[in-house]
Design an enzyme around this catalytic site. Structure first.
Site, PDB file in Angstrom:
ATOM      1  N   TRP A  68      -4.171   0.307   4.182  1.00  0.00           N
ATOM      2  CA  TRP A  68      -3.474   1.166   5.147  1.00  0.00           C
ATOM      3  C   TRP A  68      -3.342   0.416   6.472  1.00  0.00           C
ATOM      4  O   TRP A  68      -4.322  -0.024   7.060  1.00  0.00           O
ATOM      5  CB  TRP A  68      -4.258   2.463   5.346  1.00  0.00           C
TER       6      TRP A  68
ATOM      7  N   GLU B 163      -5.096  18.711   6.704  1.00  0.00           N
ATOM      8  CA  GLU B 163      -3.955  17.796   6.603  1.00  0.00           C
ATOM      9  C   GLU B 163      -2.874  18.262   5.628  1.00  0.00           C
ATOM     10  O   GLU B 163      -3.086  19.053   4.732  1.00  0.00           O
ATOM     11  CB  GLU B 163      -4.409  16.401   6.176  1.00  0.00           C
TER      12      GLU B 163
ATOM     13  N   GLN C 167       4.210   7.328   2.455  1.00  0.00           N
ATOM     14  CA  GLN C 167       3.521   6.492   3.411  1.00  0.00           C
ATOM     15  C   GLN C 167       3.285   5.119   2.781  1.00  0.00           C
ATOM     16  O   GLN C 167       2.830   5.011   1.634  1.00  0.00           O
ATOM     17  CB  GLN C 167       2.197   7.128   3.802  1.00  0.00           C
TER      18      GLN C 167
ATOM     19  N   TRP D 105       0.836  -1.207   0.000  1.00  0.00           N
ATOM     20  CA  TRP D 105       0.000   0.000   0.000  1.00  0.00           C
ATOM     21  C   TRP D 105       0.865   1.249   0.000  1.00  0.00           C
ATOM     22  O   TRP D 105       1.862   1.329   0.702  1.00  0.00           O
ATOM     23  CB  TRP D 105      -0.890  -0.017   1.231  1.00  0.00           C
ATOM     24  N   MET D 106       0.436   2.258  -0.761  1.00  0.00           N
ATOM     25  CA  MET D 106       1.086   3.567  -0.775  1.00  0.00           C
ATOM     26  C   MET D 106       0.030   4.642  -0.560  1.00  0.00           C
ATOM     27  O   MET D 106      -1.052   4.572  -1.125  1.00  0.00           O
ATOM     28  CB  MET D 106       1.769   3.795  -2.118  1.00  0.00           C
ATOM     29  N   ASN D 107       0.368   5.650   0.294  1.00  0.00           N
ATOM     30  CA  ASN D 107      -0.453   6.856   0.299  1.00  0.00           C
ATOM     31  C   ASN D 107       0.430   8.099   0.259  1.00  0.00           C
ATOM     32  O   ASN D 107       1.220   8.253  -0.681  1.00  0.00           O
ATOM     33  CB  ASN D 107      -1.514   6.866   1.400  1.00  0.00           C
ATOM     34  N   ASP D 108       0.360   9.004   1.207  1.00  0.00           N
ATOM     35  CA  ASP D 108       0.917  10.349   1.064  1.00  0.00           C
ATOM     36  C   ASP D 108       2.377  10.396   0.613  1.00  0.00           C
ATOM     37  O   ASP D 108       3.211   9.593   1.050  1.00  0.00           O
ATOM     38  CB  ASP D 108       0.851  11.088   2.404  1.00  0.00           C
TER      39      ASP D 108
ATOM     40  N   ARG E 230      -0.390  16.801  13.148  1.00  0.00           N
ATOM     41  CA  ARG E 230       0.469  15.908  12.376  1.00  0.00           C
ATOM     42  C   ARG E 230       0.916  16.590  11.088  1.00  0.00           C
ATOM     43  O   ARG E 230       0.603  17.737  10.822  1.00  0.00           O
ATOM     44  CB  ARG E 230      -0.254  14.608  12.047  1.00  0.00           C
TER      45      ARG E 230
ATOM     46  N   SER F 103       2.726  10.958   8.017  1.00  0.00           N
ATOM     47  CA  SER F 103       3.224  11.882   7.001  1.00  0.00           C
ATOM     48  C   SER F 103       4.120  12.966   7.586  1.00  0.00           C
ATOM     49  O   SER F 103       3.936  13.409   8.715  1.00  0.00           O
ATOM     50  CB  SER F 103       2.048  12.529   6.275  1.00  0.00           C
TER      51      SER F 103
END
Length: 806
Positions: free
Chosen positions: A87, A230, A79, A60-63, A180, A121
């Site tokens: 996630w 965010e 991330q 999985w990949m996010n930010d 954050r 992040s």
């Protein structure tokens, strides 16, 4: 970002993804296996896998996190859950590129179990002036920031290969919940670092702090806005390219305001935000959590963002192409522009162009009729003032029956492109369309419009047609270009370290990336050859037999591997120097599978000398005149083996002990920093040199984990020994099995090199630290009188250099 359980929409997305993509359980690592590279082999050819969009090899990949430039390489952190398709248990993934478009995934940068806290992040910088005092070598440190409800700092002094925790992971800035996503940058006018961090405590806001040294932070101001959710970013751009500097504050959804920033306070020109991208700007959409690169060598402001929703059999999520940001004045106000970086043009494999045409409903007027493409870009300019068509544009991935996967259309009456507002400029509309296997990015009028989308394009041969269409009349085509784009994958080495130039090529066998280096498997001989060539050379590498009969290092090789010299370790119990048709020399010695051997081959004219495991005397000293020059690489024979740290004319591991070194538990290799050991529990590498009374000196550096040090008067199996080590709990310790003999408290910083010296005379043992003339430990212990000399790791990854006895 709001992938936390408090967000109901996010939970719904996770549930959907879980239902569609059964993932592996998430996991945290240990210092003994850091940095981790837990990925299966991939050729990056799976359906919907972007060919010029970065995606993780698996997981999985996010930010986007901490994009930056350092020593000729662009670094992309993100991330990441490498152990599943959803996630969970956030890591920081890592990739590097020489040019912003060819990305190579590297081992994990920040890993739970190794780096404390929530690794969510954050941003990163290159501390070129060493303001934080964290520099330990020639290179400027990479410093990254992460955490929730407070900010922790980690830093790397080896170009991002490994990261150490600052002050044990203690937060350098404590913040209330929920806070954050720290972004940090250098503000030259005030000579200070600036941190922008998001909070919803008291309402959505960006908190601004400053620091002279990246470690001590002072609150300066708060910019409150309901829209600001965010992952804030704050950066400067010249208005209209050469005008006055203005500042842009953005959030994860791509909303932004323009204003002024004095190094402490941001003031918006208008409180009403604009959107930089017209795609679905949410964490279950197509565009989210963009961040700009730091330390750019050319002053450009370049951004990459996360494309949620793109999924494949083994991965979830990808990144947008990098875009250059600009700030331009329009009749409706100042707007941010996004446009692909110039480097994208280097990916074009073929191009066709047309000009001054009118396209109507008649297929004969379509210049694209009969053409096909899989991954490509379309660049077009239309004269809308001279056109009568009500709608015009492109059908992408069209089939013979007239169906297509996606239509990109301009509506003249509505003045919209792909449904988003875009008025003609001077009676013209420009389009730049990037088509990848699962990604679609549309840019209008030089970046005034940006639209990021996910499309599951059918790349089968019968579905790669193109069409330029016009409805309700004709459209005047000023110019049109079709550029096919090739795959960007496979241009770099993920896990094979060393100083040899690429590209690396296969000459027999199958070669894949694994945690320990490059794994080769062949029925007969297989070679993996670098782009480096040499005649006279000192060349070395680490090799480990798995199922292979033999594996080794190769010099003076032809491109196809039919000519070469190879020095290998053979499971039959020997070191062998050979070339096709002749075994030049052999040296009998026990060889075990699963144990790493260090081979060094020094070629000078007809002289060929082979050294094993840091011994000062060659185990083979032979002559042969068959080959004078050629490529450098590695070899495997009849099975599988792993090679690592392929280096030419390198310092290697410097020691004067003069005899072979043998592992006693742990994994031991020789990267650029010296001898590296890794082990949870105790691991030793012991030389065959024995001594009783001695002075032993060495440089010790803990990269991750607990402790490392020098060992003396040891038994062959390491069951008996004295060891003096540096311990990141904050002490220098002299110990033997069953007893801590003495300790001396002092701060031990991971990643920093410490010189240890031991003077042992009879039962008296003195320990000197960091070049000091006075012992920090001076005790008597008569348990062991003599034995082997070596080094030790305990629950750590550590490096050793200049280990000498005198």
């Amino acid at each position: 970002m709001s992938r936390r359980t408090r967000t109901g929409v996010w939970l719904a997305l996770v549930a959907t993804v879980l239902a569609l993509l059964p993932g592996l359980p998430a996991a945290a690592g240990t210092p003994g296996d850091y940095p981790e590279f837990p990925y299966p082999a991939t050729g990056y050819t799976e359906p919907q896998r972007g060919q010029f969009h970065f995606s993780p090899r698996a997981g999985w990949m996010n930010d986007i996190n901490a994009p930056l430039w350092h020593n000729g390489q662009y670094h992309l952190f993100f991330q990441h859950n490498p152990h599943g398709l959803t996630w969970d248990t956030m890591h920081w993934g890592h990739a590097t590129s020489p040019d912003l478009v060819h990305w190579t995934q590297k081992p994990i940068a920040l890993e739970p179990g190794v780096h404390p806290g929530d690794l969510w992040s954050g941003g990163g910088v290159v501390d070129t002036a060493d303001t934080a005092g964290l520099k330990t070598g020639a290179d400027a440190p990479i410093v990254v920031f992460t955490g929730t409800n407070g900010v922790s700092l980690a830093y790397s002094n080896d170009g991002g290969r490994t990261f150490q925790n600052y002050d044990g992971g203690r937060q350098v800035l404590a913040l209330p919940a929920n806070s954050r996503d720290p972004k940090v940058f250098w503000h030259a006018p005030t000579g200070r670092w600036v941190m922008v961090v998001w909070t919803d405590n008291g309402g959505n806001a960006a908190l601004i702090y400053t620091s002279p040294n990246l470690r001590d932070w002072t609150w300066r101001s708060r910019y409150a806005a309901d829209w600001l959710l965010e992952c804030p970013d704050l950066f400067a751009l010249p208005l209209d390219g050469t005008g006055p500097t203005r500042w842009v504050l953005t959030d994860a959804s791509g909303e932004y305001v323009v204003g002024g920033f004095d190094g402490a306070t941001f003031t918006a020109d208008s409180p009403t935000p604009q959107r930089m991208d017209q795609g679905a700007n949410s964490y279950f959409g197509t565009f989210y959590a963009g961040l700009t690169f730091q330390n750019m060598p050319d002053g450009r402001v370049v951004q990459m963002a996360w494309q949620p929703g793109n999924t494949g059999k083994g991965w979830t999520g990808n990144a947008t192409v990098p875009v250059q940001l600009g700030l331009r004045s329009y009749p409706e106000g100042v707007r941010l522009t996004r446009f692909p970086v110039a480097e994208l043009a280097t990916l074009r494999t073929s191009s066709q162009s047309w000009a001054d045409r009118t396209v109507t409903a008649d297929p004969a007027t379509d210049p694209l009729v009969g053409l096909t493409a899989d991954t490509y870009e379309l660049v077009a300019e239309f004269d809308t003032a001279a056109s009568t068509a009500s709608r015009f544009g492109f059908d992408l991935h069209r089939r013979a029956d007239g169906s297509y996967d996606r239509r990109v259309a301009y509506d003249r009456a509505a003045q919209t492109l792909y449904g988003a507002p875009l008025a003609p400029a001077g009676g013209r509309v420009k389009m730049r369309i990037l088509v990848d296997r699962g990604q679609l990015e549309i840019f209008g009028n030089d970046g005034k419009l940006s639209y990021t989308d996910n499309v599951a394009f059918d790349s089968s041969p019968g579905s790669q047609g193109l069409r330029l269409f016009a409805e309700g009349g004709g459209v005047r085509v000023v110019s049109l270009q079709l550029h096919r784009i090739g795959s960007t994958w496979g241009q770099g080495e993920s896990t094979l370290e060393g100083n040899l130039a690429g590209p690396w090529t296969t000459a027999g066998g199958t070669w894949t990336d694994v945690t320990g280096g490059k794994r080769g498997e062949a029925i007969g001989d297989g070679f993996y050859l670098s782009g480096s060539t040499a005649g006279d050379v000192a060349y070395e590498a680490d090799v480990r037999l798995e199922t292979a009969a033999a594996a080794g290092i190769t010099v003076r090789a032809s491109a196809d591997g039919s000519a070469h010299y190879t020095a290998n370790v053979d499971a039959a119990g020997l070191v062998k120097l050979w070339r096709p048709g002749r075994d030049i020399a052999v040296y009998p010695t026990p060889v075990s599978r699963g144990r790493t051997y260090h081979l060094k081959l020094v070629a000078s004219g007809s002289s060929l000398k082979v050294y094993l495991d840091h011994g000062a005397t060659p185990v083979i000293d032979a002559t042969d005149t068959a080959y004078a020059t050629g490529r450098l690489g590695v070899n495997v024979f009849a099975g599988a083996a792993v090679a690592q740290n392929a280096q030419r004319d390198a310092a290697g591991f410097r020691t004067n002990l003069g005899q072979r070194w043998n592992p006693v538990a742990g994994e031991w290799t020789v990267p650029t920093g010296g001898l590296r050991g890794r082990r949870m529990d105790n691991g030793f590498r012991l030389s065959e040199r024995t001594a009783g009374d001695l002075t032993l000196t060495g440089d010790v550096r803990v990269l991750a984990g607990r402790a490392a040090g020098l060992t003396f008067r040891a038994s062959t199996d390491g069951a008996a020994h004295y060891t003096v080590n540096v311990d990141t709990d904050g002490l220098v310790k002299l110990w033997r099995p069953g007893r801590d003999i003495a300790t001396w408290p002092t701060t031990i910083v991971p990643g920093r090199t410490y010189r240890l010296r031991v003077a042992a005379t009879g039962p008296r043992i003195q320990v000197f630290f960091a070049g000091g003339a006075t012992p920090v430990i001076d005790v008597a212990d008569g348990t062991y009188a003599t034995g082997r000399v070596g080094v030790n790791v305990f629950d750590s990854v550590a490096e050793f250099q200049d280990v000498t006895i005198g």
